[in-house]
Scaffold this motif. Structure first.
Motif, PDB file in Angstrom:
ATOM      1  N   UNK A 103     -31.582 -32.027 -13.259  1.00 22.79           N
ATOM      2  CA  UNK A 103     -30.678 -30.992 -12.744  1.00 22.79           C
ATOM      3  C   UNK A 103     -29.210 -31.097 -12.771  1.00 22.79           C
ATOM      4  N   UNK A 104     -28.837 -32.281 -12.414  1.00 20.31           N
ATOM      5  CA  UNK A 104     -27.553 -32.817 -12.405  1.00 20.31           C
ATOM      6  C   UNK A 104     -26.668 -32.531 -13.578  1.00 20.31           C
ATOM      7  N   UNK A 105     -27.614 -32.946 -14.748  1.00 23.79           N
ATOM      8  CA  UNK A 105     -27.111 -32.996 -16.139  1.00 23.79           C
ATOM      9  C   UNK A 105     -26.951 -31.793 -16.523  1.00 23.79           C
ATOM     10  N   UNK A 106     -28.003 -30.603 -16.104  1.00 21.35           N
ATOM     11  CA  UNK A 106     -27.918 -29.268 -16.692  1.00 21.35           C
ATOM     12  C   UNK A 106     -26.739 -28.699 -15.903  1.00 21.35           C
ATOM     13  N   UNK A 107     -26.356 -28.877 -14.747  1.00 24.31           N
ATOM     14  CA  UNK A 107     -25.206 -28.370 -14.218  1.00 24.31           C
ATOM     15  C   UNK A 107     -23.936 -28.643 -14.514  1.00 24.31           C
ATOM     16  N   UNK A 108     -23.768 -29.973 -15.445  1.00 22.57           N
ATOM     17  CA  UNK A 108     -22.644 -30.343 -15.731  1.00 22.57           C
ATOM     18  C   UNK A 108     -22.511 -29.795 -17.262  1.00 22.57           C
ATOM     19  N   UNK A 109     -23.544 -29.802 -18.020  1.00 22.76           N
ATOM     20  CA  UNK A 109     -23.589 -29.336 -19.587  1.00 22.76           C
ATOM     21  C   UNK A 109     -24.070 -28.004 -19.805  1.00 22.76           C
ATOM     22  N   UNK A 110     -24.682 -27.429 -18.729  1.00 25.89           N
ATOM     23  CA  UNK A 110     -25.132 -26.059 -19.051  1.00 25.89           C
ATOM     24  C   UNK A 110     -26.653 -26.197 -19.294  1.00 25.89           C
ATOM     25  N   UNK A 111     -27.394 -25.279 -18.963  1.00 28.77           N
ATOM     26  CA  UNK A 111     -28.799 -25.139 -19.139  1.00 28.77           C
ATOM     27  C   UNK A 111     -29.534 -25.273 -20.481  1.00 28.77           C
ATOM     28  N   UNK A 112     -30.488 -25.705 -20.984  1.00 28.87           N
ATOM     29  CA  UNK A 112     -31.028 -25.934 -22.165  1.00 28.87           C
ATOM     30  C   UNK A 112     -31.217 -24.736 -22.874  1.00 28.87           C
ATOM     31  N   UNK A 113     -31.353 -24.675 -24.244  1.00 26.78           N
ATOM     32  CA  UNK A 113     -31.765 -23.574 -24.907  1.00 26.78           C
ATOM     33  C   UNK A 113     -33.189 -23.682 -24.986  1.00 26.78           C
ATOM     34  N   UNK A 114     -34.094 -22.924 -24.064  1.00 28.46           N
ATOM     35  CA  UNK A 114     -35.348 -23.027 -24.248  1.00 28.46           C
ATOM     36  C   UNK A 114     -36.201 -22.235 -25.169  1.00 28.46           C
ATOM     37  N   UNK A 115     -35.358 -21.051 -25.589  1.00 25.94           N
ATOM     38  CA  UNK A 115     -35.750 -20.349 -26.717  1.00 25.94           C
ATOM     39  C   UNK A 115     -36.447 -20.543 -28.139  1.00 25.94           C
ATOM     40  N   UNK A 116     -35.608 -21.468 -28.378  1.00 24.97           N
ATOM     41  CA  UNK A 116     -36.210 -22.129 -29.672  1.00 24.97           C
ATOM     42  C   UNK A 116     -36.896 -23.677 -29.377  1.00 24.97           C
ATOM     43  N   UNK A 117     -36.739 -24.184 -28.641  1.00 22.51           N
ATOM     44  CA  UNK A 117     -37.093 -25.494 -28.406  1.00 22.51           C
ATOM     45  C   UNK A 117     -38.267 -25.936 -27.674  1.00 22.51           C
ATOM     46  N   UNK A 118     -38.553 -25.190 -26.585  1.00 25.82           N
ATOM     47  CA  UNK A 118     -39.344 -25.381 -25.605  1.00 25.82           C
ATOM     48  C   UNK A 118     -40.856 -24.803 -26.205  1.00 25.82           C
ATOM     49  N   UNK A 119     -41.736 -25.761 -26.028  1.00 25.63           N
ATOM     50  CA  UNK A 119     -43.127 -25.517 -26.674  1.00 25.63           C
ATOM     51  C   UNK A 119     -44.066 -24.632 -25.588  1.00 25.63           C
ATOM     52  N   UNK A 120     -43.363 -24.590 -24.498  1.00 25.33           N
ATOM     53  CA  UNK A 120     -44.184 -23.444 -23.469  1.00 25.33           C
ATOM     54  C   UNK A 120     -42.903 -22.397 -22.944  1.00 25.33           C
ATOM     55  N   UNK A 121     -42.398 -21.750 -24.071  1.00 27.44           N
ATOM     56  CA  UNK A 121     -41.374 -20.622 -23.910  1.00 27.44           C
ATOM     57  C   UNK A 121     -41.752 -19.641 -22.814  1.00 27.44           C
ATOM     58  N   UNK A 122     -42.993 -19.233 -22.676  1.00 29.78           N
ATOM     59  CA  UNK A 122     -43.195 -18.093 -21.665  1.00 29.78           C
ATOM     60  C   UNK A 122     -43.060 -18.536 -20.437  1.00 29.78           C
ATOM     61  N   UNK A 123     -43.658 -19.699 -20.145  1.00 30.53           N
ATOM     62  CA  UNK A 123     -43.387 -20.264 -18.735  1.00 30.53           C
ATOM     63  C   UNK A 123     -41.887 -20.632 -18.328  1.00 30.53           C
ATOM     64  N   UNK A 124     -41.099 -20.945 -19.209  1.00 33.01           N
ATOM     65  CA  UNK A 124     -39.751 -21.390 -18.861  1.00 33.01           C
ATOM     66  C   UNK A 124     -39.113 -20.099 -18.802  1.00 33.01           C
ATOM     67  N   UNK A 125     -39.303 -19.061 -19.448  1.00 32.37           N
ATOM     68  CA  UNK A 125     -38.691 -17.769 -19.249  1.00 32.37           C
ATOM     69  C   UNK A 125     -38.528 -17.224 -17.824  1.00 32.37           C
ATOM     70  N   UNK A 126     -40.383 -17.479 -17.394  1.00 29.30           N
ATOM     71  CA  UNK A 126     -40.614 -16.886 -16.143  1.00 29.30           C
ATOM     72  C   UNK A 126     -39.992 -17.707 -14.857  1.00 29.30           C
ATOM     73  N   UNK A 127     -39.608 -18.931 -15.334  1.00 28.15           N
ATOM     74  CA  UNK A 127     -38.908 -19.797 -14.324  1.00 28.15           C
ATOM     75  C   UNK A 127     -37.642 -19.124 -13.752  1.00 28.15           C
ATOM     76  N   UNK A 128     -37.331 -18.937 -12.432  1.00 26.32           N
ATOM     77  CA  UNK A 128     -36.458 -18.087 -12.055  1.00 26.32           C
ATOM     78  C   UNK A 128     -34.973 -19.160 -12.229  1.00 26.32           C
ATOM     79  N   UNK A 129     -35.215 -20.335 -11.933  1.00 26.55           N
ATOM     80  CA  UNK A 129     -33.852 -21.024 -12.111  1.00 26.55           C
ATOM     81  C   UNK A 129     -33.118 -21.171 -13.353  1.00 26.55           C
ATOM     82  N   UNK A 130     -33.820 -20.710 -14.363  1.00 26.45           N
ATOM     83  CA  UNK A 130     -33.253 -20.691 -15.771  1.00 26.45           C
ATOM     84  C   UNK A 130     -32.942 -19.308 -16.103  1.00 26.45           C
ATOM     85  N   UNK A 131     -32.993 -18.265 -15.417  1.00 33.05           N
ATOM     86  CA  UNK A 131     -32.511 -16.793 -15.619  1.00 33.05           C
ATOM     87  C   UNK A 131     -31.599 -16.505 -15.103  1.00 33.05           C
TER      88      UNK A 131
END
Length: 131
Positions: A103-131
């Motif tokens: 969490x702290x790393x993502x705050x410092x460097x920005x959130x990861x780009x889940x669109x291209x790299x995450x194997x569970x894209x749909x779940x990540x996009x639904x997660x409110x903390x990344x929207x």
């Protein structure tokens, strides 16, 4: 959801690679794995035990310092905090848990780009903390 092995920088569209120093804690293999998945390619760990820890210098190649505050004495933290500030290094302060470091790393460097790299894209996009 932890991101896959590489993160793509959304602006430059290139891999983010950096050298990270983790100070504090004893067994940080899971934290190293998380940092690697977030883009760190060279991770060094100092357990910060003993009196001689403040005699060490942060390696020149280091771009980011992660302080595991639950397992780090005040003198060592203040010493390395000042040295990192002099060199304008990114600093991250977290407890010794993977989720806190993530969490702290993502705050410092920005959130990861889940669109291209995450194997569970749909779940990540639904997660409110990344929207």
């Amino acid at each position: 959801c932890i991101p896959m092995l590489y993160i793509i920088c959304t602006k430059a569209k290139k891999e983010i690679r950096m050298s990270v120093l983790v100070i504090g804690g004893d067994y940080v293999d899971h934290i190293k794995g998380t940092l690697f998945s977030l883009g760190a390619n060279d991770i060094e760990h100092w357990d910060a035990r003993g009196k001689d820890i403040t005699r060490k210098k942060i390696p020149e190649k280091t771009e980011c310092v992660v302080f595991l505050t639950s397992y780090l004495n005040h003198n060592a933290m203040n010493h390395f905090k000042k040295e990192a500030a002099k060199r304008n290094l990114k600093t991250i302060y977290a407890k010794r848990s993977v989720s806190c470091v993530y969490e702290e790393y993502c705050k410092a460097f920005g959130k990861p780009d889940f669109e291209e790299r995450c194997s569970c894209k749909n779940e990540c996009r639904k997660d409110k903390k990344w929207n």
